[in-house]
Motif scaffolding. Structure first.
Motif, short mmCIF file in Angstrom:
data_model
loop_
_atom_site.label_atom_id
_atom_site.label_comp_id
_atom_site.label_asym_id
_atom_site.label_seq_id
_atom_site.Cartn_x
_atom_site.Cartn_y
_atom_site.Cartn_z
N HIS A 1 0.83 -1.20 0.00
CA HIS A 1 0.00 0.00 0.00
C HIS A 1 0.87 1.26 0.00
O HIS A 1 0.65 2.18 -0.79
CB HIS A 1 -0.92 0.02 1.23
CG HIS A 1 -1.87 -1.13 1.29
ND1 HIS A 1 -2.94 -1.25 0.45
CD2 HIS A 1 -1.90 -2.21 2.11
CE1 HIS A 1 -3.61 -2.36 0.74
NE2 HIS A 1 -2.99 -2.95 1.74
N PHE A 2 1.86 1.30 0.89
CA PHE A 2 2.70 2.48 0.99
C PHE A 2 3.46 2.71 -0.31
O PHE A 2 3.54 3.85 -0.80
CB PHE A 2 3.68 2.33 2.16
CG PHE A 2 4.36 3.62 2.53
CD1 PHE A 2 3.93 4.36 3.61
CD2 PHE A 2 5.44 4.09 1.78
CE1 PHE A 2 4.55 5.56 3.95
CE2 PHE A 2 6.07 5.28 2.11
CZ PHE A 2 5.62 6.02 3.19
N GLY A 3 4.04 1.66 -0.87
CA GLY A 3 4.77 1.81 -2.11
C GLY A 3 3.90 2.32 -3.25
O GLY A 3 4.32 3.19 -4.03
N HIS B 1 -4.99 4.88 4.36
CA HIS B 1 -5.60 5.49 3.17
C HIS B 1 -5.59 4.52 2.00
O HIS B 1 -6.55 4.45 1.23
CB HIS B 1 -4.83 6.76 2.81
CG HIS B 1 -5.55 7.64 1.84
ND1 HIS B 1 -6.75 8.26 2.13
CD2 HIS B 1 -5.24 8.01 0.57
CE1 HIS B 1 -7.15 8.97 1.09
NE2 HIS B 1 -6.25 8.83 0.12
N GLY B 2 -4.51 3.77 1.87
CA GLY B 2 -4.42 2.81 0.78
C GLY B 2 -5.43 1.68 0.90
O GLY B 2 -5.95 1.18 -0.10
N ARG B 3 -5.71 1.26 2.13
CA ARG B 3 -6.66 0.17 2.35
C ARG B 3 -8.10 0.63 2.21
O ARG B 3 -8.97 -0.16 1.85
CB ARG B 3 -6.45 -0.42 3.74
CG ARG B 3 -5.19 -1.26 3.88
CD ARG B 3 -4.99 -1.72 5.29
NE ARG B 3 -3.91 -2.72 5.38
CZ ARG B 3 -3.40 -3.18 6.50
NH1 ARG B 3 -3.87 -2.73 7.66
NH2 ARG B 3 -2.45 -4.08 6.49
N ARG B 4 -8.36 1.89 2.50
CA ARG B 4 -9.73 2.35 2.59
C ARG B 4 -10.19 3.18 1.40
O ARG B 4 -11.36 3.14 1.04
CB ARG B 4 -9.89 3.16 3.89
CG ARG B 4 -9.77 2.28 5.12
CD ARG B 4 -9.27 3.06 6.34
NE ARG B 4 -9.28 2.22 7.52
CZ ARG B 4 -8.36 1.31 7.81
NH1 ARG B 4 -7.35 1.12 6.97
NH2 ARG B 4 -8.44 0.58 8.90
N VAL B 5 -9.29 3.94 0.80
CA VAL B 5 -9.69 4.89 -0.24
C VAL B 5 -8.93 4.68 -1.55
O VAL B 5 -9.52 4.52 -2.62
CB VAL B 5 -9.48 6.35 0.25
CG1 VAL B 5 -9.91 7.34 -0.83
CG2 VAL B 5 -10.25 6.60 1.54
N LEU C 1 -17.22 3.14 -3.04
CA LEU C 1 -16.02 2.31 -3.13
C LEU C 1 -15.25 2.25 -1.81
O LEU C 1 -14.36 1.41 -1.66
CB LEU C 1 -15.10 2.84 -4.23
CG LEU C 1 -15.63 2.81 -5.66
CD1 LEU C 1 -14.64 3.52 -6.58
CD2 LEU C 1 -15.85 1.38 -6.12
N LEU C 2 -15.57 3.14 -0.89
CA LEU C 2 -14.84 3.19 0.37
C LEU C 2 -15.01 1.88 1.13
O LEU C 2 -16.11 1.34 1.22
CB LEU C 2 -15.33 4.35 1.23
CG LEU C 2 -15.16 5.75 0.63
CD1 LEU C 2 -15.70 6.80 1.59
CD2 LEU C 2 -13.70 6.03 0.30
N LYS C 3 -13.92 1.39 1.66
CA LYS C 3 -13.96 0.11 2.38
C LYS C 3 -13.96 0.28 3.89
O LYS C 3 -13.88 -0.69 4.62
CB LYS C 3 -12.76 -0.75 1.97
CG LYS C 3 -12.83 -1.21 0.52
CD LYS C 3 -11.70 -2.17 0.20
CE LYS C 3 -11.80 -2.67 -1.22
NZ LYS C 3 -10.69 -3.61 -1.55
N TYR C 4 -14.04 1.52 4.34
CA TYR C 4 -13.96 1.73 5.77
C TYR C 4 -14.65 3.04 6.15
O TYR C 4 -14.49 4.04 5.48
CB TYR C 4 -12.51 1.80 6.22
CG TYR C 4 -12.32 2.00 7.70
CD1 TYR C 4 -12.12 3.27 8.22
CD2 TYR C 4 -12.35 0.92 8.57
CE1 TYR C 4 -11.93 3.47 9.58
CE2 TYR C 4 -12.15 1.11 9.93
CZ TYR C 4 -11.94 2.38 10.43
OH TYR C 4 -11.76 2.56 11.77
#
Length: 264
Positions: free
Chosen positions: A151-153, A193-197, A230-233
């Motif tokens: 995600h960070f990369g 942010h990468g996991r959720r948006v 699309l938000l997962k959280y």
């Protein structure tokens, strides 16, 4: 880049990156490590287990694992078949068992069973690389570190913070943009942010707090209503209460037991 596109200076990049971090801090004031742990050894083991699986899955199996093998000495003497069975749901359980047995034995032999608080010592343990070491240092010892996972990369590239793809090169390039004291929390916020948006396949651009500062805006869904879908959280109800509990020292396990949604 288009011929008439504005070239960003090094100072401009640093300012933009730090503003993005401030916006992420406002969006995710509750950003925490998403692996459950109560001490450095538990975090080290959980991080090793998190490779190629989700934190949610790791959190589901570690209570039984740590009840049976609470420290490095106990795990180093553990039965391979029993450990494999306990961690099987995380995948690659044979290789991960090798790592757990190896790093536990190394901790006992070299550090009297204690997890060292230095990167150069951590990365010499079986199954431990810079990413795992930075997770442990930042969250168990308070030593700042940037954790470059997938995600960070991905987001570091999308944000235009770096063009590097090698995790170590990404770590050093991004580290140049921020104060060292911010590295650990920056890692949590970007991963959140990468996991959720900012998903890999279809980012929710129209629901992103970084939209005005992100050079990749538009690669995902731009229509706000569709992007929001699309938000997962979503932040768990009672944010102020959650933050108060965290500041008071409540553990992640306790918070999850009370129904607070900290997992992706």
């Amino acid at each position: 880049m288009a011929q008439n596109a504005k070239v960003e200076t090094e100072l401009g990049l640093k300012r933009r990156a730090r503003k993005m971090n401030r916006l992420l801090a406002d969006a995710y004031p509750y950003a925490v490590p998403e692996l459950d742990f109560e001490n450095p050894f538990e975090l080290l083991v959980a991080t090793v287990l998190s490779a190629q699986t989700t934190d949610v899955r790791v959190n589901a199996i570690t209570p039984a694992l740590f009840a049976r093998f609470p420290d490095a000495k106990a795990m180093s003497q553990g039965d391979r078949a029993e450990i494999e069975e306990l961690i099987r749901p995380t995948g690659f359980y044979r290789a991960k068992t090798d790592s757990l047995l190896g790093l536990s034995a190394a901790l006992v032999e070299r550090f009297d069973g204690q997890v060292p608080g230095r990167l150069e010592e951590l990365v010499k343990l079986p199954g431990v690389g810079r990413k795992t070491a930075n997770v442990v240092l930042g969250n168990a010892f308070g030593v700042p570190g940037i954790t470059v996972d997938t995600h960070f990369g991905r987001l570091a590239n999308r944000f235009g913070w770096t063009n590097e793809t090698d995790p170590v090169k990404v770590e050093f390039a991004v580290g140049e943009l921020f104060e060292k004291r911010d590295w650990t929390m920056l890692s949590h916020r970007v991963v959140f942010h990468g996991r959720r948006v900012c998903h890999a396949r279809k980012p929710a651009c129209g629901a992103c707090v970084l939209a005005k500062l992100c050079p990749s805006y538009g690669i995902g869904e731009e229509i706000p209503a569709k992007a929001k879908a699309l938000l997962k959280y979503e932040l768990a109800p009672g944010r102020e209460e959650l933050l108060a509990k965290m500041l008071a020292g409540a553990t992640r396990r306790e918070l999850r037991a009370e129904g607070y949604g900290l997992d992706a």
